[in-house]
Design a protein around this motif. Structure first.
Motif, PDB file in Angstrom:
ATOM      1  N   SER A   6     -33.636   5.934  14.283  1.00  0.00           N
ATOM      2  CA  SER A   6     -33.712   7.214  13.559  1.00  0.00           C
ATOM      3  C   SER A   6     -34.932   8.003  14.008  1.00  0.00           C
ATOM      4  O   SER A   6     -34.885   9.220  14.104  1.00  0.00           O
ATOM      5  N   ALA A   7     -36.017   7.321  14.331  1.00  0.00           N
ATOM      6  CA  ALA A   7     -37.202   8.017  14.822  1.00  0.00           C
ATOM      7  C   ALA A   7     -36.936   8.581  16.206  1.00  0.00           C
ATOM      8  O   ALA A   7     -37.389   9.679  16.544  1.00  0.00           O
ATOM      9  N   ALA A   8     -36.173   7.884  17.016  1.00  0.00           N
ATOM     10  CA  ALA A   8     -35.848   8.358  18.352  1.00  0.00           C
ATOM     11  C   ALA A   8     -34.925   9.565  18.281  1.00  0.00           C
ATOM     12  O   ALA A   8     -35.050  10.503  19.054  1.00  0.00           O
ATOM     13  N   ARG A   9     -34.010   9.530  17.329  1.00  0.00           N
ATOM     14  CA  ARG A   9     -33.116  10.677  17.174  1.00  0.00           C
ATOM     15  C   ARG A   9     -33.887  11.908  16.720  1.00  0.00           C
ATOM     16  O   ARG A   9     -33.579  13.006  17.121  1.00  0.00           O
ATOM     17  N   GLN A  10     -34.837  11.732  15.872  1.00  0.00           N
ATOM     18  CA  GLN A  10     -35.611  12.875  15.382  1.00  0.00           C
ATOM     19  C   GLN A  10     -36.417  13.508  16.507  1.00  0.00           C
ATOM     20  O   GLN A  10     -36.650  14.693  16.523  1.00  0.00           O
ATOM     21  N   ARG A  11     -36.866  12.706  17.475  1.00  0.00           N
ATOM     22  CA  ARG A  11     -37.639  13.273  18.575  1.00  0.00           C
ATOM     23  C   ARG A  11     -36.762  14.078  19.519  1.00  0.00           C
ATOM     24  O   ARG A  11     -37.224  15.014  20.137  1.00  0.00           O
ATOM     25  N   ASN A  12     -35.503  13.804  19.646  1.00  0.00           N
ATOM     26  CA  ASN A  12     -34.615  14.503  20.552  1.00  0.00           C
ATOM     27  C   ASN A  12     -34.049  15.790  19.947  1.00  0.00           C
ATOM     28  O   ASN A  12     -33.505  16.614  20.661  1.00  0.00           O
ATOM     29  N   ILE A  13     -34.119  15.958  18.651  1.00  0.00           N
ATOM     30  CA  ILE A  13     -33.591  17.160  18.005  1.00  0.00           C
ATOM     31  C   ILE A  13     -34.589  18.292  18.248  1.00  0.00           C
ATOM     32  O   ILE A  13     -35.770  18.161  17.933  1.00  0.00           O
ATOM     33  N   PRO A  14     -34.102  19.425  18.786  1.00  0.00           N
ATOM     34  CA  PRO A  14     -35.022  20.548  19.019  1.00  0.00           C
ATOM     35  C   PRO A  14     -35.466  21.151  17.682  1.00  0.00           C
ATOM     36  O   PRO A  14     -34.721  21.149  16.698  1.00  0.00           O
ATOM     37  N   ALA A  15     -36.638  21.683  17.648  1.00  0.00           N
ATOM     38  CA  ALA A  15     -37.184  22.313  16.434  1.00  0.00           C
ATOM     39  C   ALA A  15     -36.410  23.594  16.141  1.00  0.00           C
ATOM     40  O   ALA A  15     -36.101  24.362  17.030  1.00  0.00           O
ATOM     41  N   ARG A  16     -36.084  23.810  14.860  1.00  0.00           N
ATOM     42  CA  ARG A  16     -35.338  25.000  14.465  1.00  0.00           C
ATOM     43  C   ARG A  16     -36.322  26.024  13.912  1.00  0.00           C
ATOM     44  O   ARG A  16     -37.259  25.695  13.245  1.00  0.00           O
ATOM     45  N   GLY A  17     -36.030  27.354  14.178  1.00  0.00           N
ATOM     46  CA  GLY A  17     -36.890  28.434  13.712  1.00  0.00           C
ATOM     47  C   GLY A  17     -36.857  29.573  14.718  1.00  0.00           C
ATOM     48  O   GLY A  17     -36.059  29.600  15.641  1.00  0.00           O
ATOM     49  N   PHE A  18     -37.739  30.541  14.503  1.00  0.00           N
ATOM     50  CA  PHE A  18     -37.789  31.712  15.381  1.00  0.00           C
ATOM     51  C   PHE A  18     -39.060  31.669  16.204  1.00  0.00           C
ATOM     52  O   PHE A  18     -40.123  31.290  15.712  1.00  0.00           O
ATOM     53  N   SER A  19     -38.935  32.149  17.411  1.00  0.00           N
ATOM     54  CA  SER A  19     -40.133  32.251  18.240  1.00  0.00           C
ATOM     55  C   SER A  19     -40.836  33.562  17.899  1.00  0.00           C
ATOM     56  O   SER A  19     -40.280  34.445  17.238  1.00  0.00           O
ATOM     57  N   LEU A  20     -42.025  33.720  18.347  1.00  0.00           N
ATOM     58  CA  LEU A  20     -42.806  34.933  18.087  1.00  0.00           C
ATOM     59  C   LEU A  20     -42.124  36.155  18.690  1.00  0.00           C
ATOM     60  O   LEU A  20     -42.075  37.220  18.073  1.00  0.00           O
ATOM     61  N   ILE A  21     -41.549  36.016  19.859  1.00  0.00           N
ATOM     62  CA  ILE A  21     -40.866  37.137  20.517  1.00  0.00           C
ATOM     63  C   ILE A  21     -39.643  37.553  19.707  1.00  0.00           C
ATOM     64  O   ILE A  21     -39.383  38.743  19.517  1.00  0.00           O
ATOM     65  N   GLU A  22     -38.890  36.597  19.197  1.00  0.00           N
ATOM     66  CA  GLU A  22     -37.721  36.920  18.381  1.00  0.00           C
ATOM     67  C   GLU A  22     -38.140  37.652  17.099  1.00  0.00           C
ATOM     68  O   GLU A  22     -37.474  38.599  16.662  1.00  0.00           O
TER      69      GLU A  22
END
Length: 193
Positions: A6-22
């Motif tokens: 489960s810790a390995a899966r959490q590391r592979n999931i990309p972070a969700r949110g908006f970038s500064l440019i967006e």
């Protein structure tokens, strides 16, 4: 081992949110949309107040016209128990001339010093006051509501246009100037009968 997967899966999931440019692009798009909306609605707000001013002008013009029409027709009209009109046999002649208003602008040119003493239609000729001065006599609580309005009154003989002697009918023009400089004129006639 379950804990490690489960810790390995959490590391592979990309972070969700908006970038500064967006975020900056979103703010710019929102600002442009608000600019268009305010450019469209802004003139509507200005025009929406015009009918309100016109209603106030109608109230002001009507109240002053009623005050004028409640007065005697002429300075020489009978105010006693006799039924003689000015110009009738046995009565004084009607005032033949109404003075011109001064070229420098209208101002009261009557024989009375105060509007409380105006006893005939001619006394209102050349009256030029702001709206708060008109409402002071009628309802002092309205003084602040009308102080940006301007009122001018002109009285003239109009009997010939009605097929009568010139001095038998008077035309009363009440011009109300709104805060936006629009002028609305109210006209009435008062006859010597």
């Amino acid at each position: 081992m379950l804990g490690n997967t489960s810790a390995a899966r959490q590391r592979n999931i990309p972070a969700r949110g908006f970038s500064l440019i967006e975020l900056i692009i979103g703010i710019v798009v929102l600002a442009i949309a608000m600019l268009f909306i305010s450019a469209i609605l802004g003139p509507l707000f200005v025009r929406s107040i015009e009918p309100w001013h016109q209603v106030r002008a109608a109230e002001l013009g009507n109240s002053l016209m009623n005050e004028i029409l409640a007065r005697s027709f002429d300075e020489n009209s009978s105010r006693g128990s006799t039924l003689l009109r000015c110009g009738d046999a046995g009565a004084q002649a009607c005032v033949a001339t109404i003075p011109n208003c001064p070229a420098s602008g209208m101002s009261a040119t009557t024989e009375e010093a105060s509007r409380d003493l105006y006893d005939d239609v001619d006394d209102f000729h050349c009256l030029n006051v702001n709206g708060s001065a008109v409402t002071t006599n009628l309802n002092p609580s309205l003084q602040a509501s009308y102080n940006q309005y301007q009122v001018q009154v002109a009285v003239s003989h109009a009997g010939t246009s009605a097929g009568l002697a010139a001095t038998q009918v008077k035309r009363i023009d009440v011009a109300v100037t709104l805060p936006n400089s629009e002028v609305i004129t109210f006209t009435s006639y008062k006859g010597n009968w």
